[in-house]
Enzyme design. Sequence first.
Site, PDB file in Angstrom:
ATOM      1  N   ARG A   2       0.818  -1.225   0.000  1.00 31.59           N
ATOM      2  CA  ARG A   2       0.000   0.000   0.000  1.00 31.59           C
ATOM      3  C   ARG A   2       0.845   1.265   0.000  1.00 31.59           C
ATOM      4  O   ARG A   2       0.702   2.133   0.849  1.00 31.59           O
ATOM      5  CB  ARG A   2      -0.945   0.015   1.214  1.00 31.59           C
ATOM      6  N   ARG A   6      -3.778   5.624   2.598  1.00 27.23           N
ATOM      7  CA  ARG A   6      -4.349   6.722   3.371  1.00 27.23           C
ATOM      8  C   ARG A   6      -3.332   7.554   4.137  1.00 27.23           C
ATOM      9  O   ARG A   6      -3.652   8.639   4.592  1.00 27.23           O
ATOM     10  CB  ARG A   6      -5.419   6.168   4.315  1.00 27.23           C
ATOM     11  N   ARG A  15      -9.022  10.595  -3.064  1.00 27.71           N
ATOM     12  CA  ARG A  15     -10.011   9.678  -2.500  1.00 27.71           C
ATOM     13  C   ARG A  15     -11.217  10.430  -1.924  1.00 27.71           C
ATOM     14  O   ARG A  15     -12.343   9.915  -1.936  1.00 27.71           O
ATOM     15  CB  ARG A  15      -9.293   8.901  -1.409  1.00 27.71           C
ATOM     16  N   ASP A  51      -6.932  -3.440  -6.061  1.00 28.27           N
ATOM     17  CA  ASP A  51      -7.182  -4.224  -4.857  1.00 28.27           C
ATOM     18  C   ASP A  51      -7.318  -5.684  -5.240  1.00 28.27           C
ATOM     19  O   ASP A  51      -7.711  -5.994  -6.364  1.00 28.27           O
ATOM     20  CB  ASP A  51      -8.464  -3.760  -4.152  1.00 28.27           C
ATOM     21  N   TYR A 128     -12.319 -13.679   2.075  1.00 37.56           N
ATOM     22  CA  TYR A 128     -13.176 -12.484   1.987  1.00 37.56           C
ATOM     23  C   TYR A 128     -14.529 -12.808   1.367  1.00 37.56           C
ATOM     24  O   TYR A 128     -15.558 -12.278   1.769  1.00 37.56           O
ATOM     25  CB  TYR A 128     -12.490 -11.373   1.180  1.00 37.56           C
TER      26      TYR A 128
HETATM   27  O1  CP3 Z   1       0.460  -0.045  -2.488  1.00 42.64           O
HETATM   28  C1  CP3 Z   1      -0.459   0.203  -3.270  1.00 42.64           C
HETATM   29  O2  CP3 Z   1      -0.795   1.337  -3.588  1.00 42.64           O
HETATM   30  C2  CP3 Z   1      -1.186  -0.994  -3.869  1.00 42.64           C
HETATM   31  C3  CP3 Z   1      -2.514  -1.051  -3.524  1.00 42.64           C
HETATM   32  C4  CP3 Z   1      -3.142  -2.191  -2.752  1.00 42.64           C
HETATM   33  C5  CP3 Z   1      -4.405  -1.994  -2.168  1.00 42.64           C
HETATM   34  N1  CP3 Z   1      -4.865  -3.195  -1.726  1.00 42.64           N
HETATM   35  C6  CP3 Z   1      -5.111  -0.699  -2.125  1.00 42.64           C
HETATM   36  C7  CP3 Z   1      -6.040  -0.453  -1.016  1.00 42.64           C
HETATM   37  C8  CP3 Z   1      -2.799  -3.518  -2.574  1.00 42.64           C
HETATM   38  C9  CP3 Z   1      -1.506  -4.226  -2.934  1.00 42.64           C
HETATM   39  C10 CP3 Z   1      -3.895  -4.149  -1.924  1.00 42.64           C
HETATM   40  C11 CP3 Z   1      -3.938  -5.585  -1.630  1.00 42.64           C
HETATM   41  C12 CP3 Z   1      -4.908  -6.068  -0.661  1.00 42.64           C
HETATM   42  N2  CP3 Z   1      -6.220  -5.683  -0.486  1.00 42.64           N
HETATM   43  C13 CP3 Z   1      -4.662  -7.141   0.223  1.00 42.64           C
HETATM   44  C14 CP3 Z   1      -3.389  -7.934   0.279  1.00 42.64           C
HETATM   45  C15 CP3 Z   1      -2.339  -7.175   0.965  1.00 42.64           C
HETATM   46  C16 CP3 Z   1      -2.540  -6.990   2.424  1.00 42.64           C
HETATM   47  O3  CP3 Z   1      -2.609  -5.847   2.843  1.00 42.64           O
HETATM   48  O4  CP3 Z   1      -2.631  -7.980   3.129  1.00 42.64           O
HETATM   49  C17 CP3 Z   1      -5.821  -7.319   0.997  1.00 42.64           C
HETATM   50  C18 CP3 Z   1      -6.015  -8.324   2.104  1.00 42.64           C
HETATM   51  C19 CP3 Z   1      -6.797  -6.413   0.522  1.00 42.64           C
HETATM   52  C20 CP3 Z   1      -8.195  -6.268   0.971  1.00 42.64           C
HETATM   53  C21 CP3 Z   1      -8.390  -4.893   1.477  1.00 42.64           C
HETATM   54  N3  CP3 Z   1      -8.662  -3.804   0.689  1.00 42.64           N
HETATM   55  C22 CP3 Z   1      -8.359  -4.474   2.822  1.00 42.64           C
HETATM   56  C23 CP3 Z   1      -8.089  -5.359   4.002  1.00 42.64           C
HETATM   57  C24 CP3 Z   1      -8.607  -3.087   2.827  1.00 42.64           C
HETATM   58  C25 CP3 Z   1      -8.767  -2.182   4.011  1.00 42.64           C
HETATM   59  C26 CP3 Z   1      -7.450  -1.621   4.289  1.00 42.64           C
HETATM   60  C27 CP3 Z   1      -7.439  -0.687   5.463  1.00 42.64           C
HETATM   61  O5  CP3 Z   1      -6.347  -0.235   5.752  1.00 42.64           O
HETATM   62  O6  CP3 Z   1      -8.488  -0.433   6.063  1.00 42.64           O
HETATM   63  C28 CP3 Z   1      -8.754  -2.677   1.479  1.00 42.64           C
HETATM   64  C29 CP3 Z   1      -8.962  -1.309   1.006  1.00 42.64           C
HETATM   65  C30 CP3 Z   1      -7.741  -0.689   0.403  1.00 42.64           C
HETATM   66  N4  CP3 Z   1      -7.037  -1.287  -0.610  1.00 42.64           N
HETATM   67  C31 CP3 Z   1      -7.167   0.590   0.664  1.00 42.64           C
HETATM   68  C32 CP3 Z   1      -6.119   0.752  -0.237  1.00 42.64           C
HETATM   69  C33 CP3 Z   1      -5.268   1.960  -0.435  1.00 42.64           C
HETATM   70  C34 CP3 Z   1      -7.692   1.624   1.677  1.00 42.64           C
HETATM   71  C35 CP3 Z   1      -8.982   2.093   1.133  1.00 42.64           C
HETATM   72  C36 CP3 Z   1      -9.296   3.538   1.225  1.00 42.64           C
HETATM   73  O7  CP3 Z   1      -8.720   4.370   0.499  1.00 42.64           O
HETATM   74  O8  CP3 Z   1     -10.231   3.860   1.977  1.00 42.64           O
END
Ligand code: CP3
Length: 322
Positions: A2, A6, A15, A51, A128
């Site tokens: 990520r 955020r 966003r 994602d 999920y």
């Molecule tokens: O680094 C990057 O910019 C790549 C982006 C990336 C996202 N999700 C963007 C995201 C990547 C590599 C992922 C992978 C992802 N998504 C995983 C595997 C990696 C890990 O973290 O274990 C998983 C399990 C997910 C599922 C997911 N999507 C979760 C658990 C969440 C919530 C995250 C949180 O911090 O609350 C998301 C949403 C998400 N995906 C965000 C981002 C930037 C935050 C969303 C927002 O902007 O509100």
Amino acid sequence: MRQAGRYLPEYRAIRAKTDFLTLCKTPELASEVTVQPIDIIGVDAAILFSDILVIPEAMGMALEVIESKGPVFDHPIRSLTDLRKLNTEGVTDRLQYVMDAIKLTKQKLSGRVPLIGFSGAPWTLATYMIEGKGSKTFDTVKRFMYSEPEAMHELLRILSDAVVDYLNAKIRAGCDAVQIFDTWAGILSPRDFEEFSLQYIRYICERLETNGSPVIVFAKGVHQFDKLADLKCDVIGLDWTQDIGNVRSRIGETKALQGNFDPCILFAPKERIKEETGRILESFGGGSGHVFNLGHGILPKTPVENAKYFVSCVKELSIKYH
Ligand code: CP3
């Protein structure tokens, strides 16, 4: 981990005007937030903004990413009947927006740094899809897996084929490396990990048309490195719960290692950040095959200043080893 997330005000600004899924589905915006951390933090690879859950979404499961809750599926899979309703044909075609974002990102990067594409591993995607959201105990997915193993395997097979297709399309669209995230691998016993996760990762790795692009496997919380080392991949991702030097001596030089900095150390004073960076580099030792990275996703409240400092420490201290 990520990179665009955020913790970055520049990401939050975009966003604030766009919901998460629209951001993923708009190549112009997705490529913009992909490139942000290259300019702001100075990392030397970009990870495509997207994602892992776009695959189930493309199979017809309505997805919402809710501010304080994370991702939510309103109608999770709870039976074989639910599973058979998934639209499993032409999934990659419905993910064309990801390929368009890759092409646009490659243009914006213009060769400055390589671009990493990614997918969830079948097991993590299935957690999920069945839980419907994140979980502490994972009792819903485990109940399904232990009560209806055949249905679980059917789902995992469907997802494996979708992931192969999707990652191959990402490589063709221009990704320089691909990473498979098995975020929830560590909640399985060693035997269940083999049955419900690893065999499908193996299946995927054997079917990737990499064209020389490295394949990274990150199975969080898994310590069975001999098994991971047998995969047809190039890099093993590590979280912070093991010593990187130890893992290197266990699996030899067969795979590069990526990680293994605890993202929470980015909340500590700068001296501590530098000390831990040095400790990990020293533990890995000299030679190539170390991709320095966080051991999991950067947290939303991380000070940007510290993220920048961390990257500068890696660049400064690693010269001595490589
Ligand atoms: O680094 C990057 O910019 C790549 C982006 C990336 C996202 N999700 C963007 C995201 C990547 C590599 C992922 C992978 C992802 N998504 C995983 C595997 C990696 C890990 O973290 O274990 C998983 C399990 C997910 C599922 C997911 N999507 C979760 C658990 C969440 C919530 C995250 C949180 O911090 O609350 C998301 C949403 C998400 N995906 C965000 C981002 C930037 C935050 C969303 C927002 O902007 O509100």
